[in-house]
Motif scaffolding. Structure first.
Motif, PDB file in Angstrom:
ATOM      1  N   LYS A  60       0.848  -1.190   0.000  1.00 54.38           N
ATOM      2  CA  LYS A  60       0.000   0.000   0.000  1.00 54.38           C
ATOM      3  C   LYS A  60       0.884   1.241   0.000  1.00 54.38           C
ATOM      4  O   LYS A  60       1.924   1.285   0.651  1.00 54.38           O
ATOM      5  CB  LYS A  60      -0.866  -0.030   1.258  1.00 54.38           C
ATOM      6  CG  LYS A  60      -1.685   1.190   1.495  1.00 54.38           C
ATOM      7  CD  LYS A  60      -2.439   1.056   2.805  1.00 54.38           C
ATOM      8  CE  LYS A  60      -3.158   2.355   3.122  1.00 54.38           C
ATOM      9  NZ  LYS A  60      -3.848   2.278   4.397  1.00 54.38           N
ATOM     10  N   GLY A  61       0.482   2.263  -0.774  1.00 54.31           N
ATOM     11  CA  GLY A  61       1.182   3.539  -0.747  1.00 54.31           C
ATOM     12  C   GLY A  61       2.177   3.766  -1.866  1.00 54.31           C
ATOM     13  O   GLY A  61       2.847   4.793  -1.899  1.00 54.31           O
ATOM     14  N   PHE A  62       2.280   2.852  -2.811  1.00 55.79           N
ATOM     15  CA  PHE A  62       3.216   3.025  -3.927  1.00 55.79           C
ATOM     16  C   PHE A  62       2.630   4.015  -4.915  1.00 55.79           C
ATOM     17  O   PHE A  62       1.493   3.876  -5.340  1.00 55.79           O
ATOM     18  CB  PHE A  62       3.477   1.685  -4.611  1.00 55.79           C
ATOM     19  CG  PHE A  62       4.719   1.678  -5.437  1.00 55.79           C
ATOM     20  CD1 PHE A  62       4.703   2.130  -6.742  1.00 55.79           C
ATOM     21  CD2 PHE A  62       5.914   1.235  -4.920  1.00 55.79           C
ATOM     22  CE1 PHE A  62       5.841   2.141  -7.516  1.00 55.79           C
ATOM     23  CE2 PHE A  62       7.067   1.243  -5.685  1.00 55.79           C
ATOM     24  CZ  PHE A  62       7.020   1.699  -6.980  1.00 55.79           C
ATOM     25  N   THR A  72      -1.914   6.452  -6.286  1.00 56.77           N
ATOM     26  CA  THR A  72      -1.349   5.710  -5.159  1.00 56.77           C
ATOM     27  C   THR A  72      -2.164   4.446  -4.976  1.00 56.77           C
ATOM     28  O   THR A  72      -3.404   4.502  -4.930  1.00 56.77           O
ATOM     29  CB  THR A  72      -1.416   6.553  -3.858  1.00 56.77           C
ATOM     30  OG1 THR A  72      -0.740   7.787  -4.080  1.00 56.77           O
ATOM     31  CG2 THR A  72      -0.764   5.814  -2.706  1.00 56.77           C
ATOM     32  N   ASN A  73      -1.466   3.291  -4.855  1.00 56.30           N
ATOM     33  CA  ASN A  73      -2.213   2.045  -4.693  1.00 56.30           C
ATOM     34  C   ASN A  73      -2.673   1.875  -3.249  1.00 56.30           C
ATOM     35  O   ASN A  73      -2.024   2.328  -2.307  1.00 56.30           O
ATOM     36  CB  ASN A  73      -1.415   0.831  -5.176  1.00 56.30           C
ATOM     37  CG  ASN A  73      -0.225   0.496  -4.326  1.00 56.30           C
ATOM     38  OD1 ASN A  73       0.413   1.375  -3.771  1.00 56.30           O
ATOM     39  ND2 ASN A  73       0.098  -0.778  -4.221  1.00 56.30           N
ATOM     40  N   TRP A  91      -6.398   1.779  -7.088  1.00 61.68           N
ATOM     41  CA  TRP A  91      -5.644   3.017  -7.243  1.00 61.68           C
ATOM     42  C   TRP A  91      -6.459   4.234  -6.853  1.00 61.68           C
ATOM     43  O   TRP A  91      -7.603   4.371  -7.244  1.00 61.68           O
ATOM     44  CB  TRP A  91      -5.160   3.181  -8.688  1.00 61.68           C
ATOM     45  CG  TRP A  91      -4.179   2.131  -9.091  1.00 61.68           C
ATOM     46  CD1 TRP A  91      -4.442   1.015  -9.829  1.00 61.68           C
ATOM     47  CD2 TRP A  91      -2.790   2.091  -8.770  1.00 61.68           C
ATOM     48  NE1 TRP A  91      -3.290   0.284  -9.998  1.00 61.68           N
ATOM     49  CE2 TRP A  91      -2.257   0.921  -9.349  1.00 61.68           C
ATOM     50  CE3 TRP A  91      -1.938   2.914  -8.055  1.00 61.68           C
ATOM     51  CZ2 TRP A  91      -0.925   0.556  -9.238  1.00 61.68           C
ATOM     52  CZ3 TRP A  91      -0.600   2.562  -7.952  1.00 61.68           C
ATOM     53  CH2 TRP A  91      -0.108   1.402  -8.535  1.00 61.68           C
ATOM     54  N   THR A  92      -5.838   5.142  -6.105  1.00 58.17           N
ATOM     55  CA  THR A  92      -6.436   6.430  -5.775  1.00 58.17           C
ATOM     56  C   THR A  92      -5.835   7.475  -6.720  1.00 58.17           C
ATOM     57  O   THR A  92      -4.614   7.567  -6.840  1.00 58.17           O
ATOM     58  CB  THR A  92      -6.128   6.831  -4.313  1.00 58.17           C
ATOM     59  OG1 THR A  92      -6.668   5.839  -3.453  1.00 58.17           O
ATOM     60  CG2 THR A  92      -6.714   8.178  -3.976  1.00 58.17           C
ATOM     61  N   ASP A  93      -6.685   8.229  -7.373  1.00 63.26           N
ATOM     62  CA  ASP A  93      -6.235   9.282  -8.294  1.00 63.26           C
ATOM     63  C   ASP A  93      -5.860  10.515  -7.481  1.00 63.26           C
ATOM     64  O   ASP A  93      -6.697  11.105  -6.799  1.00 63.26           O
ATOM     65  CB  ASP A  93      -7.354   9.605  -9.286  1.00 63.26           C
ATOM     66  CG  ASP A  93      -6.938  10.593 -10.356  1.00 63.26           C
ATOM     67  OD1 ASP A  93      -5.903  11.265 -10.206  1.00 63.26           O
ATOM     68  OD2 ASP A  93      -7.671  10.687 -11.355  1.00 63.26           O
TER      69      ASP A  93
END
Length: 97
Positions: A60-62, A72-73, A91-93
């Motif tokens: 998490k956080g890549f 960010t995943n 994924w967060t945009d």
């Protein structure tokens, strides 16, 4: 409505070929889904590494860049296109880069 450089005969001929070959289907490219030419999608403006379908993102956080945006995943990921993830996806945009 069907807009294309194809005519009915060429589409029919291609469909017949697909059927004759026993193919599982065809692919259609919609130009509305093509990348924009806005400055935010210009290559080289993002600092995060570019997303790669063959890369495992194990933690998490890549952060990655893709199509002029940073993502960010939220969990382990492989071959999940960030631009199609959606609000509940991996994924967060983070917006344009």
């Amino acid at each position: 409505m069907f807009l294309s450089t194809e005519d009915e005969q060429s589409v029919a001929a291609k469909a017949d070929y697909v059927m004759d070959q026993g193919a599982g289907g065809t692919m259609i490219w919609e130009l509305a889904g093509s990348p924009s030419s806005s400055p935010s999608s210009t290559p080289g403006t993002c600092t995060a590494p570019s997303w790669n379908a063959d890369t495992v993102y194990p933690d998490k956080g890549f952060q990655v860049s893709w199509k002029g945006r940073t993502y960010t995943n939220r969990w382990w990921s492989l071959n999940e296109d960030p631009s199609t993830s959606g609000p509940d996806g991996v994924w967060t945009d983070n917006g344009p880069c």
